[in-house]
Design an enzyme around this catalytic site. Sequence first.
Site, PDB file in Angstrom:
ATOM      1  CG  ASN A  36      35.458  65.850 -12.297  1.00 19.62           C
ATOM      2  OD1 ASN A  36      34.740  64.730 -12.649  1.00 19.62           O
ATOM      3  ND2 ASN A  36      36.796  65.257 -11.681  1.00 19.62           N
ATOM      4  CG  ASP A  74      35.520  58.736  -6.441  1.00 19.11           C
ATOM      5  OD1 ASP A  74      35.236  59.154  -7.443  1.00 19.11           O
ATOM      6  OD2 ASP A  74      36.664  58.991  -5.603  1.00 19.11           O
ATOM      7  CG  HIS A  96      34.925  60.191  -1.748  1.00 15.41           C
ATOM      8  ND1 HIS A  96      35.234  61.261  -1.263  1.00 15.41           N
ATOM      9  CD2 HIS A  96      35.016  60.389  -3.224  1.00 15.41           C
ATOM     10  CE1 HIS A  96      35.763  62.167  -1.781  1.00 15.41           C
ATOM     11  NE2 HIS A  96      35.443  61.783  -3.017  1.00 15.41           N
ATOM     12  CG  HIS A  99      31.511  59.761  -6.347  1.00 16.33           C
ATOM     13  ND1 HIS A  99      31.885  60.283  -5.349  1.00 16.33           N
ATOM     14  CD2 HIS A  99      32.225  60.047  -7.454  1.00 16.33           C
ATOM     15  CE1 HIS A  99      32.565  61.259  -5.675  1.00 16.33           C
ATOM     16  NE2 HIS A  99      32.993  61.053  -6.717  1.00 16.33           N
TER      17      HIS A  99
END
Lengths: 428, 306
Positions: free
Chosen positions: A94, A305, A232, A60
């Site tokens: 994204n 993340d 997450h 991630h």
Amino acid sequence: MTILIRGGQVIDPGRLNEVADLLIENGKIAAIGRNLTAPGGVTIIDAHSRLVLPGFVDLHVHFREPGFEYKETIQSGAAAAVAGGFTTVCCMPNTNPVNDNQAITEFIVDRAREAGLANVFPIGAITKGSEGKELAEIGDLRRAGCVAISDDGRPVMNSLVMRRAMEYALAFDVPVIDHCEDLHLAEGGCMNEGLVSTELGLPGIPAAAEDVMVARNVALAELTGARLHLAHISTDGSVRIVREAKSRAINVTAEACPHHFTITEEVVRDYNTHAKVNPPLRTWKDVDAIKEGLRDGTIDAIATDHAPHAMQEKQQGFTDAPFGIVGLETAWPLTLALVDEGTLSLESAVEKLSSAPAKAFGLSKGTLMVGADADVVVADPQESWEVDPTKFRSKSRNTPFAGWKVKGRIKTTIVGGRVVFETGQAER
Amino acid sequence: MSLKRKDLLSLAPLSVDEIRLILETADSFKEVTGREIKKVPALRGRTVVNLFFEPSTRTRTSFELAAKRLSADVINFSPSSSSVVKGETLLDTARNIEAMQADIIVLRHSSAGAAETLARGVKSSVINAGDGWHEHPTQALLDLYTIRERGLSFDGLRVAIVGDVAHSRVARSNIQALTKLGAQVRLVGPPTMMPCGVEKLGVRVFYDLDEALQGAQVIMMLRLQLERQGRALFPTIREYARLYGLTAERVKIAEPGAIVMHPGPINRGVEIAPEVADSLSSVILDQVANGVAVRMGILYLMSGAN
């Protein structure tokens, strides 16, 4: 290039944990054993009192390219990755445009090849434009190199669309990732909902906003049989739901981030935007639950993340600043802290960073098996250093760990048999 | 004695002595505002900037009047939040103002914590004139002043704060100050408008107004943000008014002589019945008048002029 790593404690989770030499030839692991003979022209790395580990795998990260290159590029992100010991990273879709088609996926793969540092595997969007309405061309995305699909920060709220995505994904055996957040429950929130948000007057995101979506996704995974991966997870409730799901053999994996098992909402108290992250930092009860989840296997992997944002964006007021923490360059010491406190064994910590995430996405990475790609990290488990974001390889500096004295440092990172990072270069 | 603080951002960190000092300083300025010539030279040559990112008439006017009565130079800077917040960081805006040698910046901002962020970045003193749902310290101080002016003692004082506590900076500042001073604070409103875990701040929560009013000496009504109706916090203004509107009958439940307060602007017939707003128990206009004196006291203390 032939490399002999001498005298380190070689850990290949579940397979090997002993002091040995490791030989790399032609980009592959060639041999592991005591007192290996050095072939001619070999580069020798002295790893005495150090650890020799499979390169870390991060499921991630956000590399922001295309579209937000001022925050991070694939080049700078990959440089941050290898500096943190990550030889493989999976980047979220994204970007702008969203990675919802083959052309963007190919662009990312090309840029990663040009950077030539880490293995960068794209994650494709679940829906077109990540708008949560129509399915993206998941077959094409998979063929072009996507290793999973996710609408990440824009969770698929429509349960029917999510069901269809999970069903469709079965055809390509591709994991479906969800950032579990009920957008209605979370609306306007910018930190964990609780006494601290009450005192600070900040709109809160209740733990239930995550829990209800984790529960929904588990139910849909049970319905469809799809490979569900939960990004997450941050709450006590999520851990409980995943534990229960795994006990019934539902096909679900989960990741947790170092910031969620290290710090709490208390860090937000002085309106520190570097502690603004989604899911938000929670409470000690949640931190303890995440640790227990890591310990008992409910949580498979540690993922960062890694979410870079420019300084001027984080300098806005707390409610206006974007969510996100950069994590690639601090993950190793923060994970080692779990070993020091007795939550995880060293081997199990290494597993959460390497073989377990690789397994979750079905990647042939995160192993030191002879014949495997030579993605190897030499790490010092003892060396102390102070986190100084100005020295990050990442373009961004948004970390709540600035100034922390931490223990554990990446010394050498090897990807495909090439040394792509050495501590000497850490100071730039 | 002076306030040994660069900024006034929140009442949470203030000591009881500091709160009392502010109230006592306001006493002397209250006397000034009663004179024919309502002006003293205490802040002559000082510059006060009212930096209001959110529309406000009464708070801005009150600060402006307070600064002018202290002979300070006052600049009103009200950038529309859309143009400034998007293009320029709050800190950049503030540094620009600081570069013009502002001594005190009075900040109103829709984002909780904006005043704290600003104060960290500039050398000027910062006074928080309301930040999001967080705090509105000068409003609470003028509320305290008004209560004290009525001869009420804070120790054991029974205060009911009624309405949308969750979204109220006025409530948060009053909770901080009143509990510190030993008052018994009761929060009243629908559960949808009570912030998470607020009991841990040393207050009692009631959902029934009549029950909460029993023995109350101070009734502090909060303004209902009518636009919140669409956000599932309450079904209709009608039902809200019936359950939580302060009527003359309800005032009778409270302690005889109880005072009724409201930070304004009031929604007549919603949270407060017109006859209550205009009754002898209402101190709403005293609050406004005291606001100027209290802000004069705060500006004076913050400027270090003494």
